[in-house]
Design a protein around this motif. Structure first.
Motif, short mmCIF file in Angstrom:
data_model
loop_
_atom_site.label_atom_id
_atom_site.label_comp_id
_atom_site.label_asym_id
_atom_site.label_seq_id
_atom_site.Cartn_x
_atom_site.Cartn_y
_atom_site.Cartn_z
N SER A 1 0.94 -1.20 0.00
CA SER A 1 -0.02 0.12 -0.06
C SER A 1 0.90 1.26 -0.01
O SER A 1 1.93 0.99 -0.29
CB SER A 1 -1.05 0.04 1.33
N ASP B 1 5.60 0.17 4.43
CA ASP B 1 5.78 -0.56 3.32
C ASP B 1 6.77 -0.15 2.21
O ASP B 1 7.60 -0.91 1.79
CB ASP B 1 4.35 -0.73 2.24
N SER C 1 1.59 3.00 2.37
CA SER C 1 2.06 3.51 3.89
C SER C 1 3.60 3.55 3.84
O SER C 1 4.36 2.89 3.11
CB SER C 1 1.50 2.29 4.84
#
Length: 659
Positions: free
Chosen positions: A570, A575, A572
């Motif tokens: 994703s 990540d 974020s």
């Protein structure tokens, strides 16, 4: 012998001088020969009287008759005396025998009585001899110990005096049965009255008098069961209660629930709360088992206090699970208020070894169930509702929903049938092509599980993996998937001469498996597939959580030549950090982001702008971007515009590649 006697008697008749002694001896001889019947002498005298007088050799009848009378008289006298002496001898012999028998009988009686006294004295039971009226004749010391009396104090008592007044009539009936011969003995449980006023529980066995006992004595054996009954009561209590908290256990709770369901008010019904303490394992692991026990005791007392104004039962089901059954009244608070009060109370710290600890609970609530719901179904519904609450996080609660319950049961049914489906060949490995978005070339294959369920049809890989995770089957099933897919990939490689990468996604449990590297290397060695043709995907969540085992496995796989990718990627920062810190070759966009894009693909949306920026950053590291779930050409074009490299989905099924 009789002929000889006749000859000698004839000689005596004809002899000049009569000698009575010789004739008497012949009469006595008749007794010796056993001729002592009631008519023996009479018949003998008749035969001799007529026969001797008829002898031809006798002299003149007058003289002869007188001598015959003398001979017969002497003969009769000898017979009579001998018979008298024989009778006296027999009587003496019989008397001696009787005396001997009597002496032996008395000796045997004394021995039996001594043995009886020894048995009575040594037995652990009370023993008493009573007459027909139940009056004590003899007792042993044990009976006095059972009842608290001395032996002199028991003189004159009756067995009916010691039996509880409610049971005296039954015992009297038993005595009557024994006297009437209806039974040889009767046995009954009795409550006896001790001297100090307490009760003693005992088993009374009353045996009828022997037929040859002139006194008609009853033998009463009293087996003290007071301690046994107390122990039995304690064992029953232990079997139905939790030893630590002294609360009812599941068995007792279930029995009570069945009773309450039969008598519950239709207007208010019942409510069942099933609790699971959220922080209990943390407390026991951090402070020790004793701290956990103290917390459980505190929770038990708090729950009892919380429901003391209600018709309620609090039980411990085991470990950190409790249950509360409330028979609702018009004033009973609603379920939501009660749950709030429970967790407010349990959130208050209790001090254990200087540490203030608390453990609020996740709670499943079944409020006012339908009248046809039985105890077992109700408990199962509460347990399922609790499990649903725990899936939502800690300190959550859920209200029983029959429709959601059916869906949960359906899922659980699928999960538990997965091992059998695997064994029966219902599971297979299928492949989905991975297509490059800028030209449509197939650049790899995804190896996926497929379950051809006999009722529900085909279940996709994601559902199979989810069920395998829930049942703990994911490691062996994942190894089978990996081995089967690698074996088929190597066959294709040798048959077609094409080195086509194989992509296999791992679950969180697989990613953290300490033996993951060894499993993968074993499969590669057995199948012959080159390591650089195998791409293994690890979920981003597994890399972010736990003790770093998944991240370490990723590094080890990369060092062994296996290509790695991050799944469920994703936007974020975490990540992105994984892309920077770990040797990954590709990232797969999270499916929720793909579904969101399918609903809104505006170029100026925040998600689109964020994706453009993130994918640009990812590309700078040389990492490939893969998108799952691309089902239309329009989606494919959109993802290509924002920077994705490879796509997988139903739009690729027509692309050349393997299914």
């Amino acid at each position: 012998m009789l002929e000889d006697v006749v000859d000698e008697l004839a000689d005596a008749v004809m002899a000049e001088r009569f000698t009575p002694e010789a004739v008497q001896a012949h009469g006595a001889a008749l007794v010796e020969w056993g001729c002592t019947g009631t008519t023996s002498l009479q018949v003998t005298m008749e035969v001799l009287g007529r026969g001797i007088l008829a002898l031809p050799e006798l002299p003149a009848p007058g003289w002869c008759a007188e001598r015959v009378v003398l001979v017969l008289g002497s003969f009769a006298a000898g017979y009579t005396e001998a018979l008298r002496l024989s009778t006296m001898a027999q009587q003496e012999s019989m008397s001696q025998a009787l005396l001997k028998t009597l002496a032996e009988t008395r000796h045997r009686a004394r021995a039996i009585e001594a043995e009886f006294d020894e048995v009575v004295a040594s037995t652990t039971n009370g023993v008493v001899l009573t007459d027909r009226n139940g009056t004590f004749l003899r007792t042993n010391e044990v009976l006095g110990e059972i009842l608290g009396y001395t032996r002199p104090e028991m003189v004159g008592l009756t067995v009916f005096d010691l039996v509880h007044e409610d049971e005296r009539d039954a015992l009297r009936d038993g005595y009557a049965e024994l006297l009437g011969g209806a039974a040889p003995r009767v046995q009954s449980e009795q409550r006896l009255q001790r001297k100090d006023g307490d009760s003693a529980w005992a088993t009374l066995t009353v045996t009828a008098p022997l037929p040859d006992d002139p006194e008609g004595r009853f033998v009463v054996v009293v087996e003290d069961r007071t301690e046994l009954n107390l122990l039995h009561g304690q064992l029953n209590h232990q079997a139905l209660h939790d030893m630590l908290t002294r609360l009812p256990n599941r068995q007792y709770f279930t029995t009570s629930l069945e009773r309450v369901l039969r008598h519950a008010s239709p207007s208010t019904g019942i409510t069942l709360y099933h609790l699971d303490l959220d922080a209990f394992s943390l407390i026991t692991h951090g402070l020790g088992r004793r701290a956990g026990d103290l917390l459980l005791e505190s929770v038990a007392r708090r729950l009892e206090a919380l429901f003391e104004d209600e018709a309620a039962m609090v039980a411990r089901f085991g470990a950190d699970e409790f249950a509360v059954l409330v028979e609702n009244s018009p004033t009973t608070p609603d379920a939501a208020s009660t749950v709030r009060r429970i967790n407010e109370e349990l959130s208050e710290p209790v001090y254990v070894h200087g540490h203030g600890v608390a453990s609020p609970a996740s709670i499943g609530v079944v409020d006012r169930p339908s009248p046809g719901m039985g105890a077992a179904a109700l408990l199962e519904a509460a347990e399922m509702t609790l499990a649903r609450a725990k899936r939502n996080g800690r300190t959550q609660w859920e209200l029983y929903d029959p429709y959601q319950d059916d869906r949960d049961r359906e899922g659980f049914g699928l999960a538990v049938s997965l091992p059998g489906a695997w064994e029966n060949g219902e599971l297979s490995v299928v492949h989905q092509p991975l297509v490059r978005l800028d030209g449509g070339e197939v650049v790899g294959l995804d190896a996926l599980l497929s379950w051809e369920h006999p009722v529900r049809g085909r279940l996709p890989h994601e559902r199979c993996a989810e069920l395998a995770e829930e049942t703990g089957l994911v490691l062996p099933l994942g190894s089978w998937l990996l081995g089967s897919a690698c074996g088929e990939a190597e066959q294709r490689r040798r048959g077609r001469g094409v080195d086509q990468p194989l992509h296999v996604g791992l679950t969180p449990n697989q990613s953290s498996d300490p033996d993951l590297l060894s499993r993968v290397l074993t499969v590669l060695d057995e199948t012959g597939l080159p390591a650089d043709l195998l791409w293994l995907g690890i979920p981003a969540a597994a890399l972010s959580h736990g003790d770093g085992e998944a991240a370490e496995n990723l590094r080890l796989l990369a060092s062994a030549g296996v290509a790695t990718e991050i799944l469920d990627f994703s936007t974020s920062p975490g990540d992105l950090a994984h892309v920077e810190d770990l040797p990954v070759r590709a990232v797969r966009i999270a499916r929720w982001m793909v579904r969101r894009q399918a609903r809104c693909d505006r170029e100026d949306s925040l998600v689109t702008l964020a994706l453009r920026g993130i994918l640009s950053v990812v590309h700078r590291t040389g990492t490939t971007v893969i998108v799952d779930g691309v089902d239309t050409e329009r989606q494919a074009r959109w993802w290509h515009r924002v920077g994705a490299d490879i796509a997988q989905g139903t739009f690729t099924t027509g692309t050349r590649g393997d299914r």
